[in-house]
Design an enzyme around this catalytic site. Structure first.
Site, mmCIF file in Angstrom:
data_model
loop_
_atom_site.group_PDB
_atom_site.id
_atom_site.type_symbol
_atom_site.label_atom_id
_atom_site.label_comp_id
_atom_site.label_asym_id
_atom_site.label_seq_id
_atom_site.Cartn_x
_atom_site.Cartn_y
_atom_site.Cartn_z
ATOM 1 N N ASP A 175 -1.290 -1.411 0.354
ATOM 2 C CA ASP A 175 -0.297 -1.168 1.406
ATOM 3 C C ASP A 175 -0.004 0.330 1.474
ATOM 4 O OD1 ASP A 175 -0.122 -3.907 1.668
ATOM 5 O OD2 ASP A 175 1.642 -4.068 0.364
HETATM 6 N N1 URA Z 1 -0.027 -6.518 -3.428
HETATM 7 C C1 URA Z 1 0.819 -6.015 -2.509
HETATM 8 O O1 URA Z 1 1.825 -6.632 -2.172
HETATM 9 N N2 URA Z 1 0.523 -4.827 -1.975
HETATM 10 C C2 URA Z 1 -0.538 -4.102 -2.331
HETATM 11 O O2 URA Z 1 -0.735 -2.991 -1.825
HETATM 12 C C3 URA Z 1 -1.419 -4.641 -3.281
HETATM 13 C C4 URA Z 1 -1.139 -5.859 -3.822
#
Ligand code: URA
Length: 241
Positions: A103
């Site tokens: 993310d």
């Molecule tokens: N899980 C998440 O919620 N976000 C990420 O970026 C990676 C794993």
């Protein structure tokens, strides 16, 4: 392989620019000056040099980045800075892509490579490659959360998560937990934590399979994987079959 393609891959310019270099007599193969930029050479056998400097041909590049929490892990984005924008020109020109996504607000270990086969294998759910995260939570962990993760949590959309390891690393009003997953669904850690009534306020990936994030890399910095790291990665995939 055509010599202009090889030199283009290695960052020596566009096809036209490489033609110009050849015209100037800058390019040699096995010590012989090249006259045409369209000739074919064998990158494993032939020694190519530009202005007398030997070109080390690498078929693929493999990079480890400490992704900062304010760029997107995509190759292109209309409005936002991407992890590719953080690369030096000589790496960007090889057109690596991120292996999977973190993310925008997630920090930590991101691999970028030009090797589609290895990237695909790393992402394959069949390979069960572990991904380890550290997450700071908004409040203390509910009783039963560790067991719920171990049993495999059902997410709000009905997806049944694979069993995952959850450990508390730091107690407190905003505890830090370690989560080890073998799958990589969208927002997975955040959604699993939400499913036990809590909220992730900081998330960082620290490991993919045998590869740990190099703690010498500040957010935004990256380096090539060592030969040893690449072998470890291939070994982990091989034994997962
Ligand atoms: N899980 C998440 O919620 N976000 C990420 O970026 C990676 C794993």
């Amino acid at each position: 392989m055509r010599i202009d393609k090889l030199l283009g891959n290695m960052g020596y310019g566009t096809r036209k620019e490489i033609k110009g270099l050849v015209k100037q007599g800058a390019v040699s193969v096995n010590g012989e000056r090249v006259r045409q930029s369209s000739i074919n050479i064998d990158p494993d056998e032939d020694e190519v040099s530009v202005w007398g400097e030997i070109v080390e041909y690498r078929q693929h590049i493999y990079l480890m980045m400490n992704k900062p929490g304010d760029v997107v892990s995509a190759t292109k984005d209309e409005n936002q800075e991407t992890v590719i924008d953080l690369l030096e020109w000589e790496d960007a020109v090889r057109e690596p892509f991120p292996v999977g996504r973190l993310d925008k607000d997630t920090e930590g270990l991101l691999l970028l490579m030009t090797d589609g086969k290895l990237s695909h294998a790393l992402m394959s759910p069949k390979k069960h490659i572990e991904k380890e995260y550290e997450a700071r939570l908004a409040e203390p962990l509910a009783e039963g959360a560790v067991q719920a993760f171990a049993d495999g949590i059902e997410l709000a959309d009905g997806h049944q998560s694979e069993p995952a390891k959850l450990e508390v690393k730091e107690e407190g009003s905003e505890p830090v937990i370690k989560v080890v997953l073998t799958e990589g669904k969208y927002h997975q850690v955040k959604r699993m934590v939400a499913a036990v009534g809590n909220k992730v306020i900081e998330l960082r990936r620290v490991r993919i399979g045998p590869l740990w994030l190099d703690e010498d890399l500040d957010p935004g910095e990256y380096r090539d994987l060592s030969e040893e790291e690449l072998e470890q990665l291939e070994h982990a995939l091989y034994y997962q079959e």
